[in-house]
Design an enzyme around this catalytic site. Structure first.
Site, short mmCIF file in Angstrom:
data_model
loop_
_atom_site.label_atom_id
_atom_site.label_comp_id
_atom_site.label_asym_id
_atom_site.label_seq_id
_atom_site.Cartn_x
_atom_site.Cartn_y
_atom_site.Cartn_z
N ASP A 73 20.96 35.24 -10.37
CA ASP A 73 20.11 36.20 -9.65
C ASP A 73 20.91 36.75 -8.47
OD1 ASP A 73 19.94 34.23 -7.62
OD2 ASP A 73 18.17 33.36 -8.57
N ASP B 210 24.84 28.22 -9.63
CA ASP B 210 23.57 28.35 -8.90
C ASP B 210 23.49 27.23 -7.86
OD1 ASP B 210 21.21 29.50 -8.14
OD2 ASP B 210 20.16 29.19 -10.05
N ARG C 136 13.43 26.41 -0.05
CA ARG C 136 13.12 27.65 -0.77
C ARG C 136 11.82 28.28 -0.28
NH1 ARG C 136 13.95 25.30 -6.66
NH2 ARG C 136 13.32 23.45 -5.48
N GLN C 137 10.96 27.50 0.37
CA GLN C 137 9.74 28.09 0.96
C GLN C 137 10.08 28.43 2.41
OE1 GLN C 137 6.87 28.76 -0.74
NE2 GLN C 137 5.86 29.65 1.04
N LYS D 278 16.77 38.53 -11.53
CA LYS D 278 15.67 37.68 -11.96
C LYS D 278 14.42 38.05 -11.18
CE LYS D 278 15.31 33.39 -10.20
NZ LYS D 278 15.72 32.01 -9.89
N ASP E 26 0.82 -1.23 0.00
CA ASP E 26 0.00 0.00 0.00
C ASP E 26 0.85 1.27 0.00
OD1 ASP E 26 1.03 -0.04 2.53
OD2 ASP E 26 -0.88 -0.41 3.55
N GLY E 27 2.17 1.13 -0.08
CA GLY E 27 3.03 2.30 -0.22
C GLY E 27 3.71 2.76 1.06
N GLU E 28 3.38 2.15 2.20
CA GLU E 28 4.01 2.60 3.45
C GLU E 28 5.43 2.06 3.55
OE1 GLU E 28 1.48 1.79 6.81
OE2 GLU E 28 -0.09 3.11 6.04
N ARG F 138 10.49 36.47 -10.40
CA ARG F 138 9.57 35.35 -10.63
C ARG F 138 8.18 35.81 -10.23
NH1 ARG F 138 10.45 29.72 -11.16
NH2 ARG F 138 12.60 29.82 -10.44
C1 R5P Z 1 16.10 30.12 -6.75
O1 R5P Z 1 16.28 31.32 -6.91
C2 R5P Z 1 17.20 29.12 -6.93
O2 R5P Z 1 18.43 29.63 -6.61
C3 R5P Z 1 17.26 28.57 -8.35
O3 R5P Z 1 17.72 29.57 -9.23
C4 R5P Z 1 15.92 28.08 -8.80
O4 R5P Z 1 15.31 27.29 -7.82
C5 R5P Z 1 16.06 27.28 -10.08
O5 R5P Z 1 14.79 26.86 -10.50
P1 R5P Z 1 14.52 26.59 -12.04
O6 R5P Z 1 15.62 25.69 -12.52
O7 R5P Z 1 13.19 25.93 -12.07
O8 R5P Z 1 14.52 27.90 -12.74
#
Ligand code: R5P
Length: 292
Positions: free
Chosen positions: A166, A216, A93-94, A189, A34-36, A191
């Site tokens: 960025d 990055d 990132r969140q 950058k 069942d995925g557990e 978003r």
């Molecule tokens: C966010 O600013 C991170 O540093 C990456 O630049 C970002 O997560 C990359 O995401 P994606 O490849 O979808 O553009």
């Protein structure tokens, strides 16, 4: 100390154990119909400090839960101290509420790991290091940028133009520059928080006839790098290479990036992929010994 190799990072954990001369604790893992997930430690950890090595790249939720269950097993079997070694830390990132009504996902993940028994955490290049200070246990990050820079240096790249796609990645290129020399710059950058649509602000950078390496932390869909690489070619760059710590490479990212004319993408084995030509094992084996 003993190393517990999580199912997502068995190879990396094996290399870390070998380099640091530490014993590993084998796991018996299986997934029920069942995925557990089921896990059992196959060696004693009583009174031991343990480092669970488990990355949390996709499938993130499964891997985070596996980490929590392994920590719980270690705690119940009387490990003295449990460090989560998480090369790629999902949800980092969140790290704030960008829009009203959102969760701060990384804080919820950290609290969950604490509840499972984790005492400290070691990770590699999270998006914003400050987030680790809000964790309910000691947490720190190390940088893989020197290892990635050395990779290019060994290939004879010196005095190249290093680029951050960025402003958040500016410190990555500052770090790379200490090894590769040359000039550097960054793009701006934006978003769209509703649609995710990316745009780059037009910027004059002196890259004409130069080799550029874009650094990055994460490549997810490759949209950021593809836009940055295009901007470099538009400004007359001769060649563009890409270095990233965590090559998630989802949804055709590689194709998207190579279509721009990029010559090579290099990542680490925080996320095992065919671009993972730089191993984190030497860095993490040294850092695990220092504690968190
Ligand atoms: C966010 O600013 C991170 O540093 C990456 O630049 C970002 O997560 C990359 O995401 P994606 O490849 O979808 O553009």
């Amino acid at each position: 100390m003993k190393i517990i190799p999580g199912p997502a990072s068995e190879q990396l954990a094996g290399k870390i154990a070998e380099l640091s001369g530490l014993k590993t604790v084998p796991l018996s893992c299986r997934t029920y119909p069942d995925g557990e997930f089921y896990v059992r430690l196959e060696a004693a950890v009583e009174g031991e400090e343990v480092a669970i090595v488990q990355t949390t790249s996709p499938p993130q939720d499964t891997r985070i839960l596996q980490l929590a269950l392994i920590a719980d097993a270690a705690r119940r079997n009387h490990a003295k101290r449990i460090t989560a070694v998480v090369p790629y830390l999902a949800y980092a990132r969140q790290d704030k509420m960008f829009l009203h009504g959102e969760a701060i996902s990384i804080e919820a993940v950290a609290r969950m790991l604490k509840a499972a028994g984790v005492d400290s955490l070691l990770t590699v290049n999270v998006h914003q290091e400050e987030v680790l200070r809000r964790f309910p246990f000691p947490a720190r990050m190390v940088s893989a940028i020197p290892l990635l820079s050395e990779y290019f240096k060994r290939k004879g790249f010196e005095k190249v133009f290093t680029l951050a796609p960025d402003d958040g990645a500016q410190w990555l290129v500052e770090e790379a520059k200490t090894i590769l020399g040359g000039e550097s710059g960054y793009l701006e950058k934006k978003r769209d928080l509703q649609t995710g649509q990316l745009t780059m602000k037009e910027k004059q950078l002196n890259v004409c006839e130069k080799t550029v390496i874009i650094f990055d932390d994460v490549i997810s869909t490759g949209g950021t790098i593809a836009l940055a690489a295009r901007a470099m070619f538009d400004h007359g760059a001769n060649a563009v290479y890409v270095a990233c710590v965590h090559p998630l490479l989802v949804g055709g990212a590689e194709k998207r990036i190579f279509e721009t004319g990029v010559r090579e993408i290099v990542g680490t084995d925080s996320v095992a992929s065919h671009v993972s030509r730089v191993s984190l094992a030497p860095l993490l084996s040294k850092e695990i010994g220092k504690g968190v």
